[in-house]
Design a protein around this motif. Structure first.
Motif, PDB file in Angstrom:
ATOM      1  N   ALA A  93     -24.024  34.961  30.307  1.00  0.00           N
ATOM      2  CA  ALA A  93     -22.361  35.800  30.908  1.00  0.00           C
ATOM      3  C   ALA A  93     -21.599  34.610  31.160  1.00  0.00           C
ATOM      4  CB  ALA A  93     -23.062  37.141  31.618  1.00  0.00           C
ATOM      5  N   GLY A  94     -21.941  33.626  31.365  1.00  0.00           N
ATOM      6  CA  GLY A  94     -21.421  32.669  32.081  1.00  0.00           C
ATOM      7  C   GLY A  94     -21.702  31.285  32.514  1.00  0.00           C
ATOM      8  N   GLY A  95     -21.244  30.423  31.857  1.00  0.00           N
ATOM      9  CA  GLY A  95     -21.644  29.297  32.714  1.00  0.00           C
ATOM     10  C   GLY A  95     -22.233  28.318  31.762  1.00  0.00           C
ATOM     11  N   GLY A  96     -21.486  28.880  30.321  1.00  0.00           N
ATOM     12  CA  GLY A  96     -22.320  27.867  30.017  1.00  0.00           C
ATOM     13  C   GLY A  96     -21.392  26.561  28.830  1.00  0.00           C
ATOM     14  N   TYR A  97     -20.697  26.132  30.070  1.00  0.00           N
ATOM     15  CA  TYR A  97     -20.124  24.783  29.923  1.00  0.00           C
ATOM     16  C   TYR A  97     -20.567  24.230  30.755  1.00  0.00           C
ATOM     17  CZ  TYR A  97     -15.903  26.654  26.539  1.00  0.00           C
ATOM     18  OH  TYR A  97     -15.733  27.232  25.898  1.00  0.00           O
ATOM     19  N   ALA A  98     -21.826  24.165  30.752  1.00  0.00           N
ATOM     20  CA  ALA A  98     -22.809  22.719  31.564  1.00  0.00           C
ATOM     21  C   ALA A  98     -23.491  22.451  31.615  1.00  0.00           C
ATOM     22  CB  ALA A  98     -22.613  23.823  33.290  1.00  0.00           C
ATOM     23  N   GLU A  99     -24.273  21.094  31.778  1.00  0.00           N
ATOM     24  CA  GLU A  99     -25.642  20.370  31.699  1.00  0.00           C
ATOM     25  C   GLU A  99     -26.396  21.251  32.021  1.00  0.00           C
ATOM     26  OE1 GLU A  99     -24.543  15.461  32.012  1.00  0.00           O
ATOM     27  OE2 GLU A  99     -24.859  16.872  33.646  1.00  0.00           O
ATOM     28  N   LEU A 100     -26.538  22.134  32.558  1.00  0.00           N
ATOM     29  CA  LEU A 100     -27.762  23.068  32.921  1.00  0.00           C
ATOM     30  C   LEU A 100     -27.475  24.549  32.837  1.00  0.00           C
ATOM     31  CD1 LEU A 100     -28.989  21.214  36.205  1.00  0.00           C
ATOM     32  CD2 LEU A 100     -30.668  21.254  33.349  1.00  0.00           C
ATOM     33  N   CYS A 101     -28.108  25.602  32.666  1.00  0.00           N
ATOM     34  CA  CYS A 101     -27.148  26.667  32.714  1.00  0.00           C
ATOM     35  C   CYS A 101     -28.745  27.652  32.452  1.00  0.00           C
ATOM     36  CB  CYS A 101     -26.863  27.286  31.092  1.00  0.00           C
ATOM     37  SG  CYS A 101     -26.223  28.474  31.041  1.00  0.00           S
ATOM     38  N   VAL A 102     -28.562  28.858  33.193  1.00  0.00           N
ATOM     39  CA  VAL A 102     -29.218  30.051  33.765  1.00  0.00           C
ATOM     40  C   VAL A 102     -28.959  31.075  32.623  1.00  0.00           C
ATOM     41  CG1 VAL A 102     -30.356  31.890  35.157  1.00  0.00           C
ATOM     42  CG2 VAL A 102     -29.917  29.329  36.279  1.00  0.00           C
ATOM     43  N   ALA A 103     -30.462  31.293  32.477  1.00  0.00           N
ATOM     44  CA  ALA A 103     -30.049  32.618  30.900  1.00  0.00           C
ATOM     45  C   ALA A 103     -31.616  33.809  31.671  1.00  0.00           C
ATOM     46  CB  ALA A 103     -30.080  32.387  29.933  1.00  0.00           C
ATOM     47  N   PRO A 104     -31.268  35.028  30.866  1.00  0.00           N
ATOM     48  CA  PRO A 104     -32.638  35.533  30.948  1.00  0.00           C
ATOM     49  C   PRO A 104     -33.514  35.551  30.362  1.00  0.00           C
ATOM     50  CG  PRO A 104     -30.271  36.948  31.592  1.00  0.00           C
ATOM     51  CD  PRO A 104     -29.380  35.437  30.690  1.00  0.00           C
ATOM     52  N   VAL A 105     -34.301  35.598  29.892  1.00  0.00           N
ATOM     53  CA  VAL A 105     -35.339  34.928  29.467  1.00  0.00           C
ATOM     54  C   VAL A 105     -35.514  35.843  28.049  1.00  0.00           C
ATOM     55  CG1 VAL A 105     -37.675  35.100  28.958  1.00  0.00           C
ATOM     56  CG2 VAL A 105     -36.930  34.552  30.604  1.00  0.00           C
ATOM     57  N   GLY A 106     -34.693  37.358  28.493  1.00  0.00           N
ATOM     58  CA  GLY A 106     -34.886  38.425  27.659  1.00  0.00           C
ATOM     59  C   GLY A 106     -33.696  37.699  26.119  1.00  0.00           C
ATOM     60  N   GLN A 107     -32.404  37.119  26.422  1.00  0.00           N
ATOM     61  CA  GLN A 107     -31.621  36.945  25.796  1.00  0.00           C
ATOM     62  C   GLN A 107     -31.764  35.707  25.294  1.00  0.00           C
ATOM     63  OE1 GLN A 107     -28.614  39.080  28.921  1.00  0.00           O
ATOM     64  NE2 GLN A 107     -27.342  37.337  28.005  1.00  0.00           N
ATOM     65  N   CYS A 108     -32.806  34.890  25.442  1.00  0.00           N
ATOM     66  CA  CYS A 108     -32.906  33.834  24.721  1.00  0.00           C
ATOM     67  C   CYS A 108     -34.015  33.691  23.406  1.00  0.00           C
ATOM     68  CB  CYS A 108     -33.774  32.855  26.030  1.00  0.00           C
ATOM     69  SG  CYS A 108     -32.720  32.355  27.345  1.00  0.00           S
ATOM     70  N   LEU A 109     -33.687  32.711  22.155  1.00  0.00           N
ATOM     71  CA  LEU A 109     -34.654  33.389  21.341  1.00  0.00           C
ATOM     72  C   LEU A 109     -34.733  31.127  21.000  1.00  0.00           C
ATOM     73  CD1 LEU A 109     -32.374  35.652  19.385  1.00  0.00           C
ATOM     74  CD2 LEU A 109     -34.401  35.423  19.753  1.00  0.00           C
ATOM     75  N   PRO A 110     -35.441  31.520  20.890  1.00  0.00           N
ATOM     76  CA  PRO A 110     -36.734  30.098  19.499  1.00  0.00           C
ATOM     77  C   PRO A 110     -35.533  28.958  18.389  1.00  0.00           C
ATOM     78  CG  PRO A 110     -37.473  31.285  18.780  1.00  0.00           C
ATOM     79  CD  PRO A 110     -36.628  32.269  19.749  1.00  0.00           C
ATOM     80  N   VAL A 111     -35.077  27.981  19.161  1.00  0.00           N
ATOM     81  CA  VAL A 111     -34.058  27.291  17.724  1.00  0.00           C
ATOM     82  C   VAL A 111     -34.589  27.399  17.021  1.00  0.00           C
ATOM     83  CG1 VAL A 111     -33.064  24.924  16.949  1.00  0.00           C
ATOM     84  CG2 VAL A 111     -33.071  25.778  19.357  1.00  0.00           C
ATOM     85  N   PRO A 112     -34.254  28.372  15.366  1.00  0.00           N
ATOM     86  CA  PRO A 112     -34.181  28.368  13.619  1.00  0.00           C
ATOM     87  C   PRO A 112     -34.995  26.768  13.721  1.00  0.00           C
ATOM     88  CG  PRO A 112     -33.004  29.800  14.070  1.00  0.00           C
ATOM     89  CD  PRO A 112     -33.007  29.031  15.479  1.00  0.00           C
ATOM     90  N   ALA A 113     -35.974  27.531  13.288  1.00  0.00           N
ATOM     91  CA  ALA A 113     -36.595  25.788  12.335  1.00  0.00           C
ATOM     92  C   ALA A 113     -35.506  25.458  10.806  1.00  0.00           C
ATOM     93  CB  ALA A 113     -38.022  26.602  11.693  1.00  0.00           C
ATOM     94  N   GLY A 114     -35.372  23.736  11.824  1.00  0.00           N
ATOM     95  CA  GLY A 114     -34.326  23.340  11.023  1.00  0.00           C
ATOM     96  C   GLY A 114     -33.025  23.254  10.704  1.00  0.00           C
TER      97      GLY A 114
END
Length: 328
Positions: A93-114
């Motif tokens: 919901a914000g904070g993406g322009y940074a070296e470290l960022c907090v995210a809700p676990v449910g809003q995270c996905l594995p980087v797709p293979a490749g």
């Protein structure tokens, strides 16, 4: 940590590099060491003071990141099948322009293979938005026709590819013949230069008079009446931005006679549970398309994070096709 903040509302130059305290993940959250951050139109609106930050969100711009999990709620990570050291991409919901960022676990996905972290950082904001609006709200089905307004935007290139992968016929609009060619190269069946042709008349012509089943609209304003005129009976108009203004005059009788649906949504203020459900739908339905190469990230340019202002300048010029990404 290094971060890019909005010093005051205004032109791209108000974006400045600063040092901020490292954020800490709370319950249900994880901490990502960010490798890349996506740049999106809402970031520009926030910089101008036209897109309020939701309560509790970071004041830093940035709605999507990719990188490595460095800490987090152990129980929540375990439930999600994630662990410290995993590569993930996340909608925030914000904070993406940074070296470290907090995210809700449910809003995270594995980087797709490749995929690289830069490619993965270009996915969440547009993929969550398109899935939620085109497939869930708009109920697009295989064999139906989708009209995508602004086919070369980040949203547009995602909508074209996902709709084609799902078996739909896709018509896209763009502002030049070159951009129309880019739309068809991405898989659109037809592309309309809205500067030289009446998109509503062209949609009717291309569909044999039937019209589009679903329209994904980022313009609103006076586009709405024209879009209703080229919707098929039982068609669905989904508005996700109002670049052409918030006011529209429509023929309500047409809505009644032809059973048309006018709907819309904005994703940023929705609760974590809602976004987590979209994440699971993407993992099940769309991540296999990415890993098989049926759908591909479309990245126009990558900027060093310190050059965020240049990225915003390019976005506002509308000269890009696809996504812009910051690299840390």
């Amino acid at each position: 940590m290094k971060a890019i903040e909005i010093a005051s509302y205004g032109a791209p130059e108000v974006l400045r590099a600063v040092q901020r305290p490292d954020p800490v993940a709370g319950p249900g959250e994880l901490l990502i060491r960010v490798a890349a951050s996506g740049v999106n139109r809402p970031d520009v609106l926030q910089r101008k003071g036209q897109y309020p930050v939701p309560p509790g969100a970071s004041d830093l711009p940035g709605l999507e990141v990719a990188g490595t999990v460095v800490a987090g709620d152990a129980a929540a990570l375990a439930v999600a099948g994630l662990a410290v050291g995993d590569r993930v991409c996340a909608l925030v919901a914000g904070g993406g322009y940074a070296e470290l960022c907090v995210a809700p676990v449910g809003q995270c996905l594995p980087v797709p293979a490749g995929l690289t972290d830069i490619e993965a950082a270009s996915l969440p904001e547009t993929f969550f938005t398109v899935w939620s609006n085109v497939f869930e709200r708009g109920r697009l089905q295989s064999g139906e026709t989708l009209l995508v307004q602004g086919g070369t935007s980040g949203i547009g290139v995602t909508a074209i590819q996902l709709a084609k992968a799902a078996g739909a016929v896709v018509i896209a609009t763009a502002g030049s013949d070159d951009k129309c060619a880019a739309c068809t190269a991405l898989g659109a069946d037809h592309a309309i230069n809205y500067r030289s042709a009446d998109f509503a008349a062209e949609v009717k012509r291309l569909t044999g008079g039937r019209g589009a089943d679903v329209i994904l609209d980022m313009v609103a304003g006076d586009y709405v009446a024209r879009e209703l005129s080229c919707l098929a009976d039982d068609g669905r108009l989904v508005i996700i931005a109002v670049q052409g203004g918030t006011k529209a005059e429509i023929d309500a009788g047409q809505v009644l006679r032809r059973r048309l649906t006018i709907t819309g949504s904005t994703l940023r203020p929705r609760p974590v549970a809602f976004k987590a459900a979209i994440a699971q739908a993407l993992k099940k339905n769309v991540w296999p398309w990415l890993e098989a190469g049926r759908v591909k990230p479309v990245i126009f340019k990558v900027f060093p994070a310190a050059e965020a202002a240049a990225a915003h300048t390019l976005m506002e010029s509308n000269q890009h096709v696809g996504k812009l990404v910051l690299q840390w």
